[in-house]
Design a protein around this motif. Structure first.
Motif, PDB file in Angstrom:
ATOM      1  N   PRO A 124       0.841  -1.203   0.000  1.00  0.00           N
ATOM      2  CA  PRO A 124       0.000   0.000   0.000  1.00  0.00           C
ATOM      3  C   PRO A 124       0.872   1.247   0.000  1.00  0.00           C
ATOM      4  O   PRO A 124       1.899   1.300   0.684  1.00  0.00           O
ATOM      5  CB  PRO A 124      -0.801  -0.133   1.303  1.00  0.00           C
ATOM      6  N   SER A 127      -3.659   6.864  -0.195  1.00  0.00           N
ATOM      7  CA  SER A 127      -5.085   6.915  -0.503  1.00  0.00           C
ATOM      8  C   SER A 127      -5.408   8.245  -1.162  1.00  0.00           C
ATOM      9  O   SER A 127      -4.599   9.177  -1.154  1.00  0.00           O
ATOM     10  CB  SER A 127      -5.920   6.725   0.770  1.00  0.00           C
ATOM     11  N   ARG A 129      -8.679  10.003  -4.121  1.00  0.00           N
ATOM     12  CA  ARG A 129      -9.993   9.898  -4.739  1.00  0.00           C
ATOM     13  C   ARG A 129      -9.833   9.629  -6.229  1.00  0.00           C
ATOM     14  O   ARG A 129      -8.933  10.159  -6.879  1.00  0.00           O
ATOM     15  CB  ARG A 129     -10.815  11.173  -4.530  1.00  0.00           C
ATOM     16  N   ALA A 134     -13.689   7.340  -2.839  1.00  0.00           N
ATOM     17  CA  ALA A 134     -12.490   7.192  -2.012  1.00  0.00           C
ATOM     18  C   ALA A 134     -11.706   5.993  -2.521  1.00  0.00           C
ATOM     19  O   ALA A 134     -12.278   4.936  -2.809  1.00  0.00           O
ATOM     20  CB  ALA A 134     -12.885   6.997  -0.553  1.00  0.00           C
ATOM     21  N   ASP A 136      -7.889   3.568  -2.532  1.00  0.00           N
ATOM     22  CA  ASP A 136      -6.619   3.129  -1.953  1.00  0.00           C
ATOM     23  C   ASP A 136      -5.656   2.809  -3.094  1.00  0.00           C
ATOM     24  O   ASP A 136      -6.064   2.250  -4.124  1.00  0.00           O
ATOM     25  CB  ASP A 136      -6.819   1.878  -1.093  1.00  0.00           C
ATOM     26  N   SER A 156     -12.137   2.153  -2.091  1.00  0.00           N
ATOM     27  CA  SER A 156     -11.930   1.805  -0.683  1.00  0.00           C
ATOM     28  C   SER A 156     -13.069   0.960  -0.131  1.00  0.00           C
ATOM     29  O   SER A 156     -12.850   0.058   0.682  1.00  0.00           O
ATOM     30  CB  SER A 156     -11.778   3.075   0.160  1.00  0.00           C
TER      31      SER A 156
END
Length: 335
Positions: A124, A127, A129, A134, A136, A156
């Motif tokens: 990861p 994060s 948009r 939203a 990730d 997300s």
């Protein structure tokens, strides 16, 4: 119909047996494509070329059902169920897996990544948009020198793949595809699903294509040696060059995500040809001479992949001749 979060939870529960082998991000992307229905618009960008698409997706096993159509340039349309695709074009030309996977990327790219998961590590990286959802972000970093990295943007809430970017070893984005708007729906009724686009030509040439289908070895006049791990021959055609009128062979080598096109022809006397590493219209390329013929490999793949693909080629000996014990010398290739 159950709400999307409930369906996703059920799908992930059924997929727990895969947890040891399949990274969680891929499990979520796979489950989302199976249980969600949606409509939206997608943009693809490669180099200085861009196209926009309209997509409808119905939930279902094996990635559900997709209907994709182009919104600019020459009209084309894709209808997919599982591995079976119907492609409508205004002119007949070969369909390639890579283009179809890009068109229906949210459904198909996760399945290709699942098969290649051993060659990537997933981390990861933040994060944000995407398409007003939203999101990730995860970096799929290759474990070997034969692949480039992917930056994946997923919803997300649902895990649906919203954006995929192919990134080379210098951090340059070679190709990206992403939703610009996305609407999750309970269902897509037949009236919307079957509606014909007003901009579609009156006459379309429909062809059938099976994803992942490999050509028969007997149809390829080349012996293929050791390819990079995970790669195999996915296509072969021979056609006349519109410029010279000479026959040009094209081999397609792929791992399901990266595709390398190998062009083989006989150069004219004095013709300048690529020898060694280079670029063709900003695409990585590697050229060599093999038994007097020009072999050029190009694709969105590292130079190590292009070199090994070229080194793996050897012409099939005529039936009346013994097969040579060693590969012909290749000029332009490193030792």
């Amino acid at each position: 119909m159950k709400p999307a979060p409930v369906l996703l939870a059920l799908a992930l529960a059924c997929g727990k047996a895969l947890a040891a082998d399949t990274p969680q991000i891929i499990q979520r992307m796979l489950a989302a494509a199976d249980v969600l229905s949606y409509r939206g618009h997608v943009v693809q960008i490669e180099g200085d070329q861009a196209q926009s698409l309209h997509i409808l997706h119905r939930a279902g096993a094996d990635g559900g059902f997709d209907r994709v159509r182009s919104l600019q340039g020459t009209y084309w349309e894709l209808r997919r169920q599982g591995q079976n695709c119907r492609i409508a074009l205004s002119t007949v030309r070969p369909a390639h897996d890579e283009a179809l996977v890009a068109a229906a990327f949210a459904s198909l790219l996760p399945r290709r990544l699942q098969k290649l998961a051993e060659f990537y590590e997933f981390a990861p990286v933040g994060s944000g948009r995407l398409a007003d959802h939203a999101a990730d972000f995860t970096l799929a970093r290759p474990r070997d020198q034969f692949r480039f990295a992917y930056l994946l943007g997923t919803d997300s809430a649902t895990g649906l793949l919203l954006k995929a970017s192919l990134i080379d070893n210098q951090g340059k984005v070679l190709r990206q595809v992403f939703f610009v708007d996305l609407e999750l729906v309970q269902t897509l009724d037949d009236a919307e699903w079957l509606q014909e686009a007003g901009s579609s030509p009156a006459k379309l040439q429909w062809t059938e294509h099976t994803l992942g289908q490999r050509p028969s070895a007997d149809a390829i006049p080349w012996t293929i040696g050791t390819l990079p791990p995970g790669f195999g021959v996915s296509g072969y055609i021979r056609r006349q060059s519109p410029d010279s009128g000479q026959d040009v062979e094209q081999l397609t080598i792929s791992d399901g995500l990266a595709t390398v096109s190998v062009f083989i022809d006989s150069p004219a006397p004095g013709e300048q040809s690529l020898l060694g590493a280079g670029r063709v219209q900003a695409m990585p390329a590697f050229g060599a001479r093999l038994d007097g013929r020009q072999v050029t490999a190009l694709g969105a793949a590292p130079m190590a992949t292009l070199q090994q693909v070229v080194k793996a080629l050897m012409p099939v000996a005529p039936a009346s001749l013994a097969t040579p014990a060693a590969s012909p010398a290749i000029s332009g290739a490193p030792p």
